[in-house]
Scaffold this active site. Structure first.
Site, PDB file in Angstrom:
ATOM      1  N   ASP A  79       4.411   8.752  41.189  1.00  0.00           N
ATOM      2  CA  ASP A  79       4.245  10.080  41.499  1.00  0.00           C
ATOM      3  C   ASP A  79       2.582  10.301  41.617  1.00  0.00           C
ATOM      4  O   ASP A  79       2.017  10.719  42.736  1.00  0.00           O
ATOM      5  CB  ASP A  79       4.749  11.130  40.771  1.00  0.00           C
ATOM      6  CG  ASP A  79       6.141  11.265  41.095  1.00  0.00           C
ATOM      7  OD1 ASP A  79       6.850  10.424  41.730  1.00  0.00           O
ATOM      8  OD2 ASP A  79       6.765  12.229  40.795  1.00  0.00           O
ATOM      9  N   SER A 137       5.174  17.757  42.217  1.00  0.00           N
ATOM     10  CA  SER A 137       4.505  18.643  42.002  1.00  0.00           C
ATOM     11  C   SER A 137       3.493  18.552  40.741  1.00  0.00           C
ATOM     12  O   SER A 137       2.423  18.618  40.888  1.00  0.00           O
ATOM     13  CB  SER A 137       5.176  20.105  41.775  1.00  0.00           C
ATOM     14  OG  SER A 137       4.817  20.854  40.882  1.00  0.00           O
ATOM     15  N   SER A 138       4.143  18.078  39.532  1.00  0.00           N
ATOM     16  CA  SER A 138       3.221  18.006  38.499  1.00  0.00           C
ATOM     17  C   SER A 138       2.349  16.898  38.597  1.00  0.00           C
ATOM     18  O   SER A 138       1.173  17.150  37.998  1.00  0.00           O
ATOM     19  CB  SER A 138       4.225  17.727  37.316  1.00  0.00           C
ATOM     20  OG  SER A 138       4.945  16.396  37.213  1.00  0.00           O
ATOM     21  N   ALA A 139       2.588  15.987  39.199  1.00  0.00           N
ATOM     22  CA  ALA A 139       1.575  14.698  39.668  1.00  0.00           C
ATOM     23  C   ALA A 139       0.479  15.030  40.327  1.00  0.00           C
ATOM     24  O   ALA A 139      -0.622  14.678  40.205  1.00  0.00           O
ATOM     25  CB  ALA A 139       2.324  13.598  40.106  1.00  0.00           C
ATOM     26  N   ALA A 140       0.896  16.037  41.548  1.00  0.00           N
ATOM     27  CA  ALA A 140      -0.151  16.255  42.310  1.00  0.00           C
ATOM     28  C   ALA A 140      -0.916  17.196  41.714  1.00  0.00           C
ATOM     29  O   ALA A 140      -2.503  17.131  41.915  1.00  0.00           O
ATOM     30  CB  ALA A 140       0.451  17.232  43.505  1.00  0.00           C
ATOM     31  N   ALA A 187      11.198  19.943  41.588  1.00  0.00           N
ATOM     32  CA  ALA A 187      12.392  19.520  42.872  1.00  0.00           C
ATOM     33  C   ALA A 187      12.261  18.266  43.345  1.00  0.00           C
ATOM     34  O   ALA A 187      12.926  17.740  44.196  1.00  0.00           O
ATOM     35  CB  ALA A 187      11.871  20.588  43.953  1.00  0.00           C
ATOM     36  N   GLY A 188      11.534  17.400  42.728  1.00  0.00           N
ATOM     37  CA  GLY A 188      11.371  16.012  43.065  1.00  0.00           C
ATOM     38  C   GLY A 188      10.441  15.696  44.044  1.00  0.00           C
ATOM     39  O   GLY A 188      10.330  14.508  44.805  1.00  0.00           O
ATOM     40  N   LEU A 189       9.425  16.540  44.464  1.00  0.00           N
ATOM     41  CA  LEU A 189       8.432  16.556  45.346  1.00  0.00           C
ATOM     42  C   LEU A 189       7.143  16.122  44.541  1.00  0.00           C
ATOM     43  O   LEU A 189       6.170  16.055  45.387  1.00  0.00           O
ATOM     44  CB  LEU A 189       8.185  17.682  46.145  1.00  0.00           C
ATOM     45  CG  LEU A 189       9.316  18.163  46.941  1.00  0.00           C
ATOM     46  CD1 LEU A 189       9.448  19.425  47.670  1.00  0.00           C
ATOM     47  CD2 LEU A 189       9.907  16.927  48.009  1.00  0.00           C
ATOM     48  N   PRO A 233       7.111  23.085  45.822  1.00  0.00           N
ATOM     49  CA  PRO A 233       8.096  23.537  44.633  1.00  0.00           C
ATOM     50  C   PRO A 233       8.157  22.823  43.497  1.00  0.00           C
ATOM     51  O   PRO A 233       7.993  21.633  43.531  1.00  0.00           O
ATOM     52  CB  PRO A 233       9.435  23.591  45.680  1.00  0.00           C
ATOM     53  CG  PRO A 233       9.133  23.508  46.921  1.00  0.00           C
ATOM     54  CD  PRO A 233       7.616  22.771  47.192  1.00  0.00           C
TER      55      PRO A 233
HETATM   56  O1  PMV Z   1       9.717  13.435  39.531  1.00  0.00           O
HETATM   57  P1  PMV Z   1      10.545  12.788  40.593  1.00  0.00           P
HETATM   58  O2  PMV Z   1      11.758  13.813  40.519  1.00  0.00           O
HETATM   59  O3  PMV Z   1       9.870  13.010  41.806  1.00  0.00           O
HETATM   60  O4  PMV Z   1      11.352  11.564  40.099  1.00  0.00           O
HETATM   61  C1  PMV Z   1      10.316  10.351  40.161  1.00  0.00           C
HETATM   62  C2  PMV Z   1      11.324   9.060  40.712  1.00  0.00           C
HETATM   63  C3  PMV Z   1      12.015   8.552  39.478  1.00  0.00           C
HETATM   64  O5  PMV Z   1      12.305   7.070  39.966  1.00  0.00           O
HETATM   65  C4  PMV Z   1      13.332   9.199  39.295  1.00  0.00           C
HETATM   66  C5  PMV Z   1      11.277   8.443  38.080  1.00  0.00           C
HETATM   67  C6  PMV Z   1      10.033   7.582  37.975  1.00  0.00           C
HETATM   68  O6  PMV Z   1       9.419   7.563  37.169  1.00  0.00           O
HETATM   69  O7  PMV Z   1       9.994   6.660  39.014  1.00  0.00           O
END
Ligand code: PMV
Length: 326
Positions: free
Chosen positions: A158, A114-117, A110-112, A107
């Site tokens: 991430d 996704s964009s980095a993966a 959402a904090g999982l 998703p």
């Molecule tokens: O991208 P998210 O939502 O998984 O957040 C990353 C974690 C944070 O500590 C909030 C930001 C970061 O760059 O570490």
């Protein structure tokens, strides 16, 4: 023409989000949901990016344009991935084009992670197309360029976890330490469906730090210390203690202003239905929670999340980071 497909995992931050931006340690776990990127070389000097999930296709010149000639497309959801194609082409002195197709089971927003993966998988797939032998460190570093477009000043957690997979303790200025454990980390993710921007949440914490310096520093340091205790709990396979630390982390990060009423509700619902602990994961402000469960509580916690009107996902640790699929 050559082609390649690569994949990379999503993640949940078990402890330490936001504090990690301020050089406190964080504990992060790759999970068994992956993004897949298919890449091929093409003629001409363009990059075509297609997201199957978002039903979106955009095309950019591989050579950077001047800011004034930015097209509407260059501000699309896919434009953050453009620096990756440009950097790979530059490093390989490649003047052709690329076609890139993204399929992700993660998703978005959402904090999982996704964009980095997607960024990590794309870096690996494009490098493979051009027969470049990149080390993992290099894949992670190139992917970070697109994270900078998305987040501003990402901590790097991430792209790092998507590249290496597994369970990792990460500290911004020191790097990372893989944690090898036989502990069974069983989690349930509760998705609010509320999309939010990581950059905005990070800015919110920065604002709190500006206005309440001393208290915020103590809170951030406290979260960092909690991560060290969470690592000990995992090493000693004390899952109840780990759960309690997760819940404690939720209320500490909540104090920094990045929770959301629905996240708090999901945390209460999860703990009330038998989770060992629960907290927001990722930037907060929406997105999702992670609940630590066992075989006995897993189903009840999923039902409790659904009864609040949210989506529940069961997930496991993924030891596999970025991987070439063909
Ligand atoms: O991208 P998210 O939502 O998984 O957040 C990353 C974690 C944070 O500590 C909030 C930001 C970061 O760059 O570490």
């Amino acid at each position: 023409m050559t082609s390649s497909t690569a994949s990379a995992p999503a993640k949940v931050i078990l402890t330490g989000e936001h504090a990690v931006v301020y050089n406190e340690p964080a504990l992060v776990m790759a999970i068994d949901k992956r993004a897949y990127v298919f890449a091929e070389t093409t003629r001409g000097g363009n990059v075509e990016l297609e997201s199957e999930g978002r039903n979106e296709v955009v095309r950019y010149p591989l050579e950077p344009t001047t800011p004034s000639s930015k097209t509407k497309q260059e501000t699309s959801n896919l434009s953050p991935y453009l620096p990756i194609a440009r950097q790979i082409a530059r490093s390989a002195e490649y003047s052709g084009g690329f076609k890139v197709r993204i399929r992700s089971a993660i998703p978005a927003a959402a904090g999982l992670g996704s964009s980095a993966a997607i960024a990590v998988a794309m870096t690996a797939a494009l490098a493979r197309c051009l027969d470049m032998k990149l080390k993992r460190e290099e894949v992670s570093k190139i992917a970070l360029e697109s994270e900078k477009v998305v987040h501003g000043q990402p901590s790097g957690i991430d792209n790092m976890i998507s590249t290496w997979g597994g369970l990792i303790v990460y500290r911004r200025n020191e790097g990372f330490l893989p944690l090898r454990t036989q502990a069974r980390l069983q989690i349930v993710v509760g998705l609010t469906g509320i999309e939010r921007s990581t950059g905005e949440q990070v800015a919110k914490v920065a604002e709190t730090v500006r206005h309440h310096g001393k208290v915020s520093q103590l809170l951030l340091h406290c979260i960092g210390h909690l991560t060290i205790e969470a690592v000990e709990a995992i090493r000693e396979r004390k899952m109840e203690t780990l759960g309690e630390l997760l819940s404690l982390n939720h209320w500490l990060v909540n104090a920094l202003g990045v929770s959301h009423p629905l996240l708090d509700r999901l945390v209460y619902a999860s703990i009330g239905s038998g989770a060992l602990g629960a907290k927001l994961t990722g930037a907060g402000g929406g997105g999702c929670i992670v609940a630590l469960v066992n075989d006995k509580s897993s189903q009840c916690v999923m039902k409790a999340i659904e009864s609040v009107g949210c989506t529940a996902l069961s997930a496991q640790l993924s030891r596999t980071g970025v991987r070439i699929e063909d």
